[in-house]
Scaffold this motif. Structure first.
Motif, PDB file in Angstrom:
ATOM      1  N   THR A 132     100.643  20.260 113.731  1.00  0.00           N
ATOM      2  CA  THR A 132     101.821  20.410 112.876  1.00  0.00           C
ATOM      3  C   THR A 132     102.338  21.838 112.908  1.00  0.00           C
ATOM      4  O   THR A 132     103.541  22.086 112.976  1.00  0.00           O
ATOM      5  CB  THR A 132     101.475  20.034 111.418  1.00  0.00           C
ATOM      6  N   SER A 133     101.386  22.777 112.871  1.00  0.00           N
ATOM      7  CA  SER A 133     101.774  24.186 112.847  1.00  0.00           C
ATOM      8  C   SER A 133     102.494  24.570 114.133  1.00  0.00           C
ATOM      9  O   SER A 133     103.481  25.316 114.108  1.00  0.00           O
ATOM     10  CB  SER A 133     100.514  25.029 112.622  1.00  0.00           C
ATOM     11  N   LEU A 134     102.030  24.027 115.274  1.00  0.00           N
ATOM     12  CA  LEU A 134     102.705  24.295 116.543  1.00  0.00           C
ATOM     13  C   LEU A 134     104.133  23.756 116.492  1.00  0.00           C
ATOM     14  O   LEU A 134     105.088  24.435 116.871  1.00  0.00           O
ATOM     15  CB  LEU A 134     101.934  23.645 117.693  1.00  0.00           C
ATOM     16  N   TYR A 135     104.265  22.539 115.973  1.00  0.00           N
ATOM     17  CA  TYR A 135     105.603  21.955 115.841  1.00  0.00           C
ATOM     18  C   TYR A 135     106.479  22.809 114.921  1.00  0.00           C
ATOM     19  O   TYR A 135     107.598  23.171 115.259  1.00  0.00           O
ATOM     20  CB  TYR A 135     105.498  20.524 115.316  1.00  0.00           C
ATOM     21  N   LEU A 136     105.942  23.179 113.771  1.00  0.00           N
ATOM     22  CA  LEU A 136     106.735  23.952 112.802  1.00  0.00           C
ATOM     23  C   LEU A 136     107.184  25.287 113.380  1.00  0.00           C
ATOM     24  O   LEU A 136     108.220  25.818 113.001  1.00  0.00           O
ATOM     25  CB  LEU A 136     105.919  24.199 111.526  1.00  0.00           C
ATOM     26  N   SER A 137     106.382  25.833 114.314  1.00  0.00           N
ATOM     27  CA  SER A 137     106.730  27.143 114.849  1.00  0.00           C
ATOM     28  C   SER A 137     108.012  27.083 115.678  1.00  0.00           C
ATOM     29  O   SER A 137     108.597  28.113 115.991  1.00  0.00           O
ATOM     30  CB  SER A 137     105.577  27.699 115.684  1.00  0.00           C
ATOM     31  N   PHE A 138     108.449  25.865 116.030  1.00  0.00           N
ATOM     32  CA  PHE A 138     109.719  25.721 116.749  1.00  0.00           C
ATOM     33  C   PHE A 138     110.842  25.256 115.814  1.00  0.00           C
ATOM     34  O   PHE A 138     111.848  24.733 116.267  1.00  0.00           O
ATOM     35  CB  PHE A 138     109.563  24.732 117.906  1.00  0.00           C
ATOM     36  N   THR A 139     110.638  25.416 114.521  1.00  0.00           N
ATOM     37  CA  THR A 139     111.651  24.947 113.579  1.00  0.00           C
ATOM     38  C   THR A 139     111.992  26.025 112.552  1.00  0.00           C
ATOM     39  O   THR A 139     111.329  27.052 112.469  1.00  0.00           O
ATOM     40  CB  THR A 139     111.138  23.736 112.759  1.00  0.00           C
ATOM     41  N   ASP A 140     113.068  25.729 111.822  1.00  0.00           N
ATOM     42  CA  ASP A 140     113.366  26.453 110.589  1.00  0.00           C
ATOM     43  C   ASP A 140     112.882  25.558 109.468  1.00  0.00           C
ATOM     44  O   ASP A 140     113.268  24.397 109.402  1.00  0.00           O
ATOM     45  CB  ASP A 140     114.891  26.618 110.449  1.00  0.00           C
ATOM     46  N   PHE A 141     112.046  26.087 108.590  1.00  0.00           N
ATOM     47  CA  PHE A 141     111.493  25.210 107.563  1.00  0.00           C
ATOM     48  C   PHE A 141     111.305  26.023 106.293  1.00  0.00           C
ATOM     49  O   PHE A 141     110.629  27.041 106.295  1.00  0.00           O
ATOM     50  CB  PHE A 141     110.163  24.631 108.061  1.00  0.00           C
ATOM     51  N   ASP A 142     111.957  25.553 105.206  1.00  0.00           N
ATOM     52  CA  ASP A 142     111.870  26.316 103.962  1.00  0.00           C
ATOM     53  C   ASP A 142     111.076  25.586 102.901  1.00  0.00           C
ATOM     54  O   ASP A 142     111.149  25.929 101.725  1.00  0.00           O
ATOM     55  CB  ASP A 142     113.269  26.645 103.433  1.00  0.00           C
ATOM     56  N   LEU A 143     110.352  24.534 103.291  1.00  0.00           N
ATOM     57  CA  LEU A 143     109.483  23.802 102.385  1.00  0.00           C
ATOM     58  C   LEU A 143     110.244  22.763 101.557  1.00  0.00           C
ATOM     59  O   LEU A 143     109.670  21.773 101.146  1.00  0.00           O
ATOM     60  CB  LEU A 143     108.741  24.761 101.427  1.00  0.00           C
ATOM     61  N   LEU A 144     111.551  23.005 101.312  1.00  0.00           N
ATOM     62  CA  LEU A 144     112.278  22.084 100.440  1.00  0.00           C
ATOM     63  C   LEU A 144     113.042  21.054 101.254  1.00  0.00           C
ATOM     64  O   LEU A 144     113.010  19.871 100.952  1.00  0.00           O
ATOM     65  CB  LEU A 144     113.236  22.857  99.534  1.00  0.00           C
ATOM     66  N   THR A 145     113.743  21.508 102.307  1.00  0.00           N
ATOM     67  CA  THR A 145     114.427  20.561 103.181  1.00  0.00           C
ATOM     68  C   THR A 145     113.567  20.338 104.416  1.00  0.00           C
ATOM     69  O   THR A 145     112.667  21.122 104.688  1.00  0.00           O
ATOM     70  CB  THR A 145     115.801  21.123 103.602  1.00  0.00           C
ATOM     71  N   SER A 146     113.866  19.269 105.159  1.00  0.00           N
ATOM     72  CA  SER A 146     112.990  18.965 106.293  1.00  0.00           C
ATOM     73  C   SER A 146     113.230  19.976 107.420  1.00  0.00           C
ATOM     74  O   SER A 146     114.299  20.572 107.519  1.00  0.00           O
ATOM     75  CB  SER A 146     113.219  17.533 106.769  1.00  0.00           C
ATOM     76  N   PRO A 147     112.220  20.153 108.283  1.00  0.00           N
ATOM     77  CA  PRO A 147     112.298  21.188 109.312  1.00  0.00           C
ATOM     78  C   PRO A 147     113.445  20.960 110.298  1.00  0.00           C
ATOM     79  O   PRO A 147     113.705  19.828 110.685  1.00  0.00           O
ATOM     80  CB  PRO A 147     110.943  21.051 110.033  1.00  0.00           C
ATOM     81  N   ASP A 148     114.135  22.039 110.684  1.00  0.00           N
ATOM     82  CA  ASP A 148     115.201  21.977 111.694  1.00  0.00           C
ATOM     83  C   ASP A 148     114.677  22.515 113.013  1.00  0.00           C
ATOM     84  O   ASP A 148     114.213  23.649 113.067  1.00  0.00           O
ATOM     85  CB  ASP A 148     116.386  22.882 111.271  1.00  0.00           C
ATOM     86  N   TRP A 149     114.808  21.732 114.056  1.00  0.00           N
ATOM     87  CA  TRP A 149     114.335  22.173 115.381  1.00  0.00           C
ATOM     88  C   TRP A 149     115.224  23.314 115.879  1.00  0.00           C
ATOM     89  O   TRP A 149     116.438  23.174 115.932  1.00  0.00           O
ATOM     90  CB  TRP A 149     114.368  20.996 116.353  1.00  0.00           C
TER      91      TRP A 149
END
Lengths: 315, 295
Positions: free
Chosen positions: A53-70
């Motif tokens: 998950t962390s690898l995936y998140l590292s390619f996104t914008d993610f602020d915890l409230l809205t879902s991650p943006d690639w």
């Protein structure tokens, strides 16, 4: 007759084989996996799952409230090309690792060798030197350190005896990191104990033989002690380096969570914490975590690969 | 550990005269004592400062207070909205639950690795060793997201549940080393008598492994007690704070004005660790010497 026996034989064998197969698995493998179950749940749920998950998140914008943006490799690109704080934190951590680990190990080895001469009172000294290691990670010690190196702290009190007016070490960018390095070196106790255990393994007759051959103390150290101790040095170096990379609490407490003055105590872990839990840039923080993993991985792999050239193993 | 002072002559000091040997020994003691004093002075100073009257803390660098007072402790204990009594209770709850979790879950995994045979055992063991090297930052954020979705933020669950899932591979490794040293015949004899693996684990291995279980329990307690990062992330309501978080808040709010209270609470926060050190020193040191612990 033959056909019939084949016909009836095959299922019979199958019937006979399948319970015994299951019984075998149940007998042989099931207990092991049952005992391993808590660890397995943790391994998949708290380690492997999160790593992916962390690898995936590292390619996104993610602020915890809205879902991650690639965002593709943007986080990594920004980190290396357009983030002075990243480089500042990298530099701080590298300086910390490069100075604190060798100093700590050298100190640990020196004291271990002093203690290993069959001294009276060894258990007492060993315990005294170990105490800071045990307490050192505590917030209380970080608070104490902040006080010792303050403008009106203990160090300057001591220096004033010689008429020296010391600066406020904690709040001066040149010195603040060094107070943390000293704090790390102060905790040389546990590698010292490991060195002591290693020194005891060295056969004493080697020294006797060497001194009969006229080898002096220094030569004995370089030719006997150090080579035979390299596995322990190697072990201590790896453990302490990984610990140094992960160090967080002292820098956080001493700088009040800021990494100041002028980012001089902005440890990599502290920067990651700020990005993740100060600004909720979880994607960017994940990318930072992966760079740290790569760094620690490269260091560990490099140590293991080069170890065969300098680590001495028996047999 | 044998600490016999007999090796003196073996280490090549034979060539020295008794006089020189004596001198060398005195010099070594002097050097060691100097290092000890230098190292422990800050700790003693903090201890003394916590008993000093407020106005005296920064006026002297000496160890001995002119008069002893408990004022700082009283002030510090109630220095925040929530008293340190709550923080200490919380720390004890988290630490003791962590000890239970680690001892149980890690010994089960270690038993599987050391005494049972099953498919892919070596693979799983290698995986376990890999997790030892892993910086926790890599799993941090997804774990946080997970625990938040479970509604576990501001509870002790994120700090305790991983311990029941044997997340600290280090202790598994420690116990595997110990279990492997126990005679294999024990299990075999028990198995002949029809003992289940569970009974072998509970009735034979565990009772024989008290030293390593105690070492794991003590280190778990100390590390959990000291832990700052976990509570910092997961606990934001003051009534759930551990002692370490309480101290940090103290430095932020009143710390600048009330050093006495801050030092008193700092000293109080390390008392449990110090007691472990005092009573289980041998176990701690042997634990480090045989397995190479980081702290």
């Amino acid at each position: 007759m033959t056909a019939r026996s084949l016909e009836s034989g095959a299922p019979a064998r199958e019937r006979a084989a399948s319970p015994s197969l299951w019984a075998r698995i149940w007998q042989n493998d099931a207990p092991g996996y049952l005992f391993l179950l808590p660890w397995l749940i943790g391994f998949f749920g708290l380690t492997i799952g999160p790593i992916i998950t962390s690898l995936y998140l590292s390619f996104t914008d993610f602020d915890l409230l809205t879902s991650p943006d690639w965002v593709g490799a943007d986080n990594y690109i920004r980190m290396f090309t357009n983030d002075p704080k990243f480089w500042a934190s990298m530099r701080v951590t590298m300086v910390f690792v490069i100075f604190s680990v060798p100093l700590k190990l050298a100190f640990a080895l020196a004291v271990a060798m002093l203690l290993n001469r069959g001294m009276r009172g060894l258990p007492l000294y060993r315990a005294l030197f170990y105490l800071p290691s045990l307490l050192g990670a505590s917030v209380a010690i970080a608070i104490l350190w902040r006080q010792i190196f303050a403008r009106d702290g203990l160090v300057n009190d001591f220096l004033s005896i010689f008429g020296i007016v010391g600066p406020s070490w904690i709040s001066s960018p040149q010195y603040s990191l060094w107070t943390l390095i000293i704090l790390a070196v102060w905790q040389f106790g546990s590698p010292m104990i490991i060195f002591l255990a290693g020194l005891r393994q060295i056969p004493q007759d080697m020294y006797e033989a060497a001194s009969l051959d006229g080898a002096g103390k220094w030569r004995q150290f370089v030719k006997i002690t150090l080579p035979l101790l390299t596995p322990v040095v190697f072990f201590n170096a790896i453990i302490q380096t990984i610990e140094a990379f992960k160090s967080f609490t002292p820098a956080f407490i001493i700088s009040g969570g800021t990494g100041n003055p002028i980012n001089s105590t902005l440890f990599y872990t502290l920067y990651l914490y700020q990005e993740a839990f100060g600004f909720f840039r979880m994607g960017y923080a994940s990318a930072l975590a992966w760079v740290l993993l790569a760094l620690v991985g490269v260091f560990t792999a490099f140590s293991f690969l080069t170890s065969k050239y300098w680590v001495h193993y028996d047999d | 550990m044998t600490d016999a002072p007999v090796k003196l002559e073996v280490v090549g000091l034979r060539t020295l005269s008794p006089m020189q040997r004596r001198l060398l020994s005195v010099l070594t003691h002097a050097a060691l004592l100097a290092v000890s004093v230098l190292m422990l002075y800050p700790l003693l100073w903090m201890l003394a400062a916590s008993f000093r009257p407020e106005n005296e803390i920064f006026t002297s660098a000496s160890i001995w207070p002119s008069e002893w007072s408990l004022d700082s402790y009283v002030r510090g204990w109630n220095g925040l909205r929530t008293s340190f009594g709550t923080f200490f209770t919380n720390s004890f709850i988290v630490s003791i639950l962590s000890v239970c979790g680690n001892v149980l879950a890690c010994s089960m995994a270690a038993f599987a690795f050391a005494r049972l045979n099953f498919k892919f055992k070596n693979f799983w063991f290698a995986m376990m060793l890999m997790t030892l090297m892993l910086p926790y930052q890599v799993t941090l954020i997804p774990q946080y997201v997970l625990f938040r979705q479970l509604g576990w933020v501001n509870t002790f669950l994120p700090l305790v549940v991983p311990k029941f899932l044997a997340a600290d591979g280090f202790f598994i490794f420690l116990m595997v080393q110990f279990f492997r040293g126990l005679p294999k015949e024990l299990d075999e004899a028990a198995q002949m008598d029809g003992c289940s693996p569970w009974r072998i684990y509970w009735k034979i291995i565990m009772p024989l492994s008290m030293p390593v279980l105690a070492t794991a329990a003590i280190f778990t307690f100390i590390w959990t007690w000291d832990d700052f990062f976990g509570p910092l992330i997961y606990l934001s309501e003051m009534k759930t704070y551990t002692v370490m978080l309480g101290l940090r808040t103290f430095t932020d709010s009143t710390g600048e004005s009330d050093y006495g209270g801050l030092f008193a609470m700092s000293v109080a926060s390390i008392v449990p660790i110090f007691l472990f050190f005092l009573f289980f020193q041998r176990l701690l040191i042997e634990g480090i010497a045989t397995t190479g612990m980081k702290r």
